[in-house]
Motif scaffolding. Structure first.
Motif, PDB file in Angstrom:
ATOM      1  N   ALA A   1      79.717  28.987  61.713  1.00  0.00           N
ATOM      2  CA  ALA A   1      78.596  28.533  62.547  1.00  0.00           C
ATOM      3  C   ALA A   1      77.445  28.203  61.609  1.00  0.00           C
ATOM      4  O   ALA A   1      77.086  29.015  60.745  1.00  0.00           O
ATOM      5  N   THR A   2      76.874  27.011  61.773  1.00  0.00           N
ATOM      6  CA  THR A   2      75.794  26.570  60.901  1.00  0.00           C
ATOM      7  C   THR A   2      74.700  25.875  61.711  1.00  0.00           C
ATOM      8  O   THR A   2      74.912  25.529  62.865  1.00  0.00           O
ATOM      9  N   THR A   3      73.565  25.652  61.068  1.00  0.00           N
ATOM     10  CA  THR A   3      72.429  25.022  61.745  1.00  0.00           C
ATOM     11  C   THR A   3      72.470  23.501  61.674  1.00  0.00           C
ATOM     12  O   THR A   3      71.729  22.836  62.398  1.00  0.00           O
ATOM     13  N   THR A   4      73.312  22.939  60.806  1.00  0.00           N
ATOM     14  CA  THR A   4      73.511  21.494  60.738  1.00  0.00           C
ATOM     15  C   THR A   4      75.017  21.215  60.687  1.00  0.00           C
ATOM     16  O   THR A   4      75.807  22.098  60.363  1.00  0.00           O
TER      17      THR A   4
ATOM     18  N   LYS B   1      81.307  32.348  57.187  1.00  0.00           N
ATOM     19  CA  LYS B   1      82.612  31.786  57.512  1.00  0.00           C
ATOM     20  C   LYS B   1      83.585  32.916  57.796  1.00  0.00           C
ATOM     21  O   LYS B   1      83.444  34.020  57.269  1.00  0.00           O
ATOM     22  N   VAL B   2      84.554  32.592  58.635  1.00  0.00           N
ATOM     23  CA  VAL B   2      85.538  33.591  59.057  1.00  0.00           C
ATOM     24  C   VAL B   2      86.934  32.979  58.967  1.00  0.00           C
ATOM     25  O   VAL B   2      87.164  31.877  59.475  1.00  0.00           O
TER      26      VAL B   2
ATOM     27  N   THR C   1      73.791  26.925  56.195  1.00  0.00           N
ATOM     28  CA  THR C   1      72.889  27.953  56.695  1.00  0.00           C
ATOM     29  C   THR C   1      73.363  28.465  58.046  1.00  0.00           C
ATOM     30  O   THR C   1      73.568  27.680  58.980  1.00  0.00           O
ATOM     31  N   ALA C   2      73.526  29.778  58.146  1.00  0.00           N
ATOM     32  CA  ALA C   2      73.955  30.398  59.403  1.00  0.00           C
ATOM     33  C   ALA C   2      72.792  30.397  60.392  1.00  0.00           C
ATOM     34  O   ALA C   2      71.628  30.480  59.996  1.00  0.00           O
ATOM     35  N   PRO C   3      73.089  30.314  61.698  1.00  0.00           N
ATOM     36  CA  PRO C   3      72.020  30.396  62.699  1.00  0.00           C
ATOM     37  C   PRO C   3      71.387  31.786  62.700  1.00  0.00           C
ATOM     38  O   PRO C   3      71.977  32.757  62.195  1.00  0.00           O
ATOM     39  N   GLY C   4      70.187  31.892  63.288  1.00  0.00           N
ATOM     40  CA  GLY C   4      69.481  33.162  63.346  1.00  0.00           C
ATOM     41  C   GLY C   4      70.257  34.241  64.075  1.00  0.00           C
ATOM     42  O   GLY C   4      70.282  35.399  63.667  1.00  0.00           O
ATOM     43  N   SER C   5      70.903  33.881  65.180  1.00  0.00           N
ATOM     44  CA  SER C   5      71.754  34.809  65.934  1.00  0.00           C
ATOM     45  C   SER C   5      73.175  34.278  65.929  1.00  0.00           C
ATOM     46  O   SER C   5      73.401  33.066  65.980  1.00  0.00           O
TER      47      SER C   5
END
Length: 103
Positions: A80-83, A1-2, A88-92
């Motif tokens: 940015a998350t995967t759901t 998070k930012v 969970t942060a995305p891979g990139s």
């Protein structure tokens, strides 16, 4: 998070590039970063950011202009998350461009 801003913010434009093969989500919170627990705190706005095309090297992504700006009255924190509601942060990393003014 930012933590993007720690005070009132009006967002007019959003562009997000996603280099991942899978869809990701941009969560936006009207809270200070310290008050956001990913996976628990409900986001004020959530945007689906499509993944990159497997047929090309182009990133997936979204572009959105807001005729009526999105208002964040207290602060603006993004993640940015995967759901859509996950932690969970995305891979990139996603590349995010915001145009905003102080409210």
């Amino acid at each position: 998070k930012v933590a993007v801003r720690t005070s009132r913010t009006l967002v007019f434009y959003l562009m997000v590039a996603n280099p991942n093969a899978t869809d990701c989500y941009l969560q936006m919170f009207d809270l200070a970063s310290a008050s956001v627990t990913l996976g628990t705190t409900v986001a004020d706005r959530v945007f689906l950011v499509p993944g990159a095309s497997t047929a090309t090297t182009n990133d997936g992504g979204i572009t959105q202009e807001f005729a009526v700006p999105m208002q964040f009255n207290n602060a603006m924190t993004i993640a940015a998350t995967t759901t859509a509601t996950g932690s969970t942060a995305p891979g990139s990393s996603l590349t995010i461009t915001l145009e905003y003014i102080a409210g």
